[in-house]
Enzyme design. Structure first.
Site, PDB file in Angstrom:
ATOM      1  CD  GLU A 286      -2.682  -1.215  -0.220  1.00 41.89           C
ATOM      2  OE1 GLU A 286      -3.183  -0.167  -0.671  1.00 41.89           O
ATOM      3  OE2 GLU A 286      -2.721  -2.294  -0.841  1.00 41.89           O
ATOM      4  CB  CYS A 320      -1.652   7.366   2.454  1.00 36.92           C
ATOM      5  SG  CYS A 320      -2.846   6.501   3.464  1.00 36.92           S
TER       6      CYS A 320
HETATM    7  P1  NAD Z   1       8.877   4.822   3.360  1.00 38.64           P
HETATM    8  O1  NAD Z   1       8.610   4.119   2.081  1.00 38.64           O
HETATM    9  O2  NAD Z   1       9.996   5.761   3.425  1.00 38.64           O
HETATM   10  O3  NAD Z   1       9.139   3.728   4.506  1.00 38.64           O
HETATM   11  C1  NAD Z   1       8.223   2.698   4.784  1.00 38.64           C
HETATM   12  C2  NAD Z   1       8.940   1.550   5.443  1.00 38.64           C
HETATM   13  O4  NAD Z   1       9.857   0.973   4.522  1.00 38.64           O
HETATM   14  C3  NAD Z   1       9.769   1.957   6.658  1.00 38.64           C
HETATM   15  O5  NAD Z   1       9.632   0.982   7.663  1.00 38.64           O
HETATM   16  C4  NAD Z   1      11.179   1.962   6.103  1.00 38.64           C
HETATM   17  O6  NAD Z   1      12.155   1.728   7.085  1.00 38.64           O
HETATM   18  C5  NAD Z   1      11.121   0.802   5.139  1.00 38.64           C
HETATM   19  N1  NAD Z   1      12.154   0.777   4.106  1.00 38.64           N
HETATM   20  C6  NAD Z   1      12.860   1.809   3.580  1.00 38.64           C
HETATM   21  N2  NAD Z   1      13.714   1.351   2.627  1.00 38.64           N
HETATM   22  C7  NAD Z   1      13.529   0.010   2.538  1.00 38.64           C
HETATM   23  C8  NAD Z   1      14.088  -1.022   1.741  1.00 38.64           C
HETATM   24  N3  NAD Z   1      15.016  -0.781   0.825  1.00 38.64           N
HETATM   25  N4  NAD Z   1      13.659  -2.290   1.931  1.00 38.64           N
HETATM   26  C9  NAD Z   1      12.707  -2.564   2.831  1.00 38.64           C
HETATM   27  N5  NAD Z   1      12.143  -1.629   3.620  1.00 38.64           N
HETATM   28  C10 NAD Z   1      12.544  -0.361   3.472  1.00 38.64           C
HETATM   29  O7  NAD Z   1       7.493   5.511   3.789  1.00 38.64           O
HETATM   30  P2  NAD Z   1       7.200   6.376   5.097  1.00 38.64           P
HETATM   31  O8  NAD Z   1       7.855   7.700   4.956  1.00 38.64           O
HETATM   32  O9  NAD Z   1       7.438   5.571   6.310  1.00 38.64           O
HETATM   33  O10 NAD Z   1       5.607   6.549   4.978  1.00 38.64           O
HETATM   34  C11 NAD Z   1       5.007   7.523   4.195  1.00 38.64           C
HETATM   35  C12 NAD Z   1       4.483   6.928   2.905  1.00 38.64           C
HETATM   36  O11 NAD Z   1       3.572   5.885   3.200  1.00 38.64           O
HETATM   37  C13 NAD Z   1       3.672   7.923   2.079  1.00 38.64           C
HETATM   38  O12 NAD Z   1       4.008   7.755   0.731  1.00 38.64           O
HETATM   39  C14 NAD Z   1       2.231   7.519   2.339  1.00 38.64           C
HETATM   40  O13 NAD Z   1       1.326   7.885   1.325  1.00 38.64           O
HETATM   41  C15 NAD Z   1       2.370   6.045   2.463  1.00 38.64           C
HETATM   42  N6  NAD Z   1       1.248   5.453   3.189  1.00 38.64           N
HETATM   43  C16 NAD Z   1       0.340   4.732   2.473  1.00 38.64           C
HETATM   44  C17 NAD Z   1      -0.751   4.184   3.122  1.00 38.64           C
HETATM   45  C18 NAD Z   1      -1.783   3.398   2.348  1.00 38.64           C
HETATM   46  O14 NAD Z   1      -2.605   2.728   2.972  1.00 38.64           O
HETATM   47  N7  NAD Z   1      -1.770   3.434   1.045  1.00 38.64           N
HETATM   48  C19 NAD Z   1      -0.913   4.373   4.490  1.00 38.64           C
HETATM   49  C20 NAD Z   1       0.049   5.102   5.187  1.00 38.64           C
HETATM   50  C21 NAD Z   1       1.137   5.633   4.515  1.00 38.64           C
END
Ligand code: NAD
Length: 530
Positions: A286, A320
């Site tokens: 997501e 989001c």
């Molecule tokens: P992010 O993608 O930076 O990080 C998400 C997670 O991924 C974190 O735990 C991070 O440590 C991990 N991560 C980072 N690099 C990685 C890699 N190479 N391999 C595996 N894991 C890795 O996102 P964020 O800043 O934590 O959250 C904000 C984003 O999330 C926004 O884009 C928002 O729209 C989205 N979001 C979507 C929903 C939905 O339901 N669609 C809900 C909440 C947030």
């Protein structure tokens, strides 16, 4: 027999006794800031000596918790340990797994304000936003527990003569759960308990911006009776250990919520079959949004303005589902702008421990910088800043709620996810134009339409391409069970968290067909004849 699912009510902090309880919880949590936390693999608590710190975004030098950076070796160990635990956990009866979630929900309800207080300190949620996050986490436990009981019931199949057929849902295996920081309790807990209740085992890698609340939740699970190794708590840089757990051949699926960039990277890596891997990894991802609210000429402008402002600036726009584009019919463009600006200027930005703050700091230095850059880009591309535009990074990462008018469709701030308190206002010539602009994005998460015209509402239902469409209401605040949540296109795999389809993503269906033994029947018949 379980009672019917009901959403956890939100706390009314206008009641003195509730405000008192929240204050006491904040005080208690304040006394626990800055502690050290281990990795937990197979129940063993491990300190690696290499640490990462989680800070209070509203008071940027205050350490909320200090966590261990897992090494690549420990990350592999976590997956392998989860693989071993799976061999027993998968056989635990579904009702026992569901009971674990019910007990977790009860414990969380008892410590509701404490859980919320951790989020006030760790991610800058206001009281109301933190309370909503905790309520949603309780809902996920209650909802998925009931859902598991439903999935475990006999599944209907067409009957044929001479065979006895059954379909049952069985777990997948080891799941890697990777949540974001913005719903650091609800989304993290949701993906974790969905995995556990369906009989999978988990490597949980919380966001480095919100590991403490994840650890607090992990402790609740343990207290509720989670056997060692069913959830393995692994902190560390996503970039450093993320690939290791995603790539591991024993990983069966990845449940991810976060940005488009990281989600796509995970999806791509998971598609590559590793040596010794005997399945296609499943990815539930997501991702981001560029959500729009369309305001038609024929609507209650006050209600629409309130909906736009609440959706744009709740939790500093870091949802989001946040409204980052208000697309307004030209006939009501100027009066709507006035109403939006008037409401935005009333928002009080401040410390989230203060109950009068409606907004607080953005998550970290990087976000502070990129959001401010977007405001500059908005101005450079012809946008008119009508409210906000200022920032103060002295004590915490505070950015004013910012309204930028006359944003041109297709420009940077109209297309890219900003994930901060910035609203782009766009003029549409008519409803057709508004729908076209709204759909002209790679995302498709939430959207809303304000209009009194039934036909236009119907058109929006058909043509506004988002996973969660809201009509004559704001576009944030999805409730578990009521608004199953997930988006189209680059917003993700449309998993519909909090809905009836969700647990199916964590299981596979096994069909067993037993021939009703004719030979035995004949023998029995012969015996009967003697
Ligand atoms: P992010 O993608 O930076 O990080 C998400 C997670 O991924 C974190 O735990 C991070 O440590 C991990 N991560 C980072 N690099 C990685 C890699 N190479 N391999 C595996 N894991 C890795 O996102 P964020 O800043 O934590 O959250 C904000 C984003 O999330 C926004 O884009 C928002 O729209 C989205 N979001 C979507 C929903 C939905 O339901 N669609 C809900 C909440 C947030």
């Amino acid at each position: 027999m379980q009672s019917e699912f009901r959403n956890e009510p939100f706390t009314d902090f206008n009641k003195a006794e509730n405000a008192e309880l929240m204050r006491a919880a904040l005080e208690k949590v304040k006394g626990q800031l800055g502690r050290d936390y281990p990795l937990v693999i197979g129940g063993e608590r491990i300190m690696t000596g290499r640490t990462l710190e989680s800070f209070n975004p509203a008071n940027k030098t205050e350490v909320v918790g200090r966590f261990q950076k897992a090494t690549e070796e420990l990350a592999r160990h976590a997956v392998e340990n989860a693989g071993e635990t799976f061999l027993t956990w998968r056989n635990t009866p579904a009702h026992q797994r569901a009971d674990l979630l019910f007990r977790t929900a009860t414990l969380m309800r008892q410590r509701k304000h404490e859980m919320s207080a951790w989020m006030v300190y760790e991610v800058g949620k206001t009281w109301a936003e933190a309370d909503g996050d905790t309520a949603e986490a309780i809902d996920f436990c209650e909802f998925y527990a009931r859902e598991m009981l439903r999935y475990a019931e006999g599944q209907p199949l067409v009957k044929i003569e001479g065979e006895d057929n059954h379909l049952e849902y069985i777990p997948l295996g080891v799941g890697v759960v990777i949540p974001p920081w913005n719903f650091p309790l609800a989304i993290m807990a949701g993906m974790t308990v969905a995995s556990v209740v369906t009989g999978n085992t988990v490597v949980l890698k919380p966001s480095s911006d919100a590991p403490t609340i994840a650890y607090k939740f992990f402790e609740l699970l343990e207290e509720a009776g989670l056997p060692p190794g069913v959830v393995n708590f692994m902190t560390g840089s996503g970039a450093e250990v993320g690939d290791v757990v995603v790539d591991h051949p024993q990983t069966r699926y990845i449940a991810f919520t976060g940005s488009k960039e990281v989600g796509l990277r995970i999806n791509e890596r998971a598609a590559k079959v590793q040596k010794g891997q005997i399945w296609i990894k499943r990815v539930v991802a997501e991702m981001g949004g560029k959500d729009a609210i369309i305001v038609d000429a024929d609507t209650d402008l006050d209600e629409a303005a309130t909906g736009v402002v609440q959706s744009a600036f709740g939790f500093q726009g870091q949802k989001c589902s946040a409204c980052s584009r208000a697309i307004i019919h030209a006939d009501v463009y100027e009066p709507m702008l006035e109403k939006i600006v008037e409401r935005t200027e009333k928002i009080k930005v401040g410390d989230p421990t203060d109950p009068t703050s409606n907004m607080s700091a953005v998550i970290n230095q990087k976000a502070f910088r990129t959001i401010n850059d977007y405001i500059e880009k908005g101005k450079a591309q012809g946008g008119r800043v009508l409210a906000g535009g200022g920032a103060d990074g002295e004590k915490g990462y505070f950015i004013e709620p910012t309204v930028i008018a006359d944003v041109i469709p297709g420009s940077t701030i109209e297309q890219e996810e900003i994930f901060g308190p910035v609203l782009a206002v766009i003029r549409a010539t008519d409803f057709n134009d508004a729908l076209r602009i709204a759909n002209d994005t790679e995302y498709g998460l939430t959207g809303a339409v304000y209009t009194n015209d039934e036909e236009k509402l119907e058109r929006a239902r058909r043509e506004f391409h988002v996973g969660n469409l809201y009509l004559n209401r704001k576009c944030t605040g999805a409730l578990v069970g009521v608004h199953p949540f997930g988006g189209f296109n680059m917003s993700g795999t449309d998993s519909k968290a909090g809905g009836r389809d969700y647990l199916g993503l964590f299981m596979q269906a096994k069909v067993s067909s037993t021939k009703i033994n004719a030979a035995k029947d004949t023998k029995a018949e012969k015996r009967a004849a003697i």
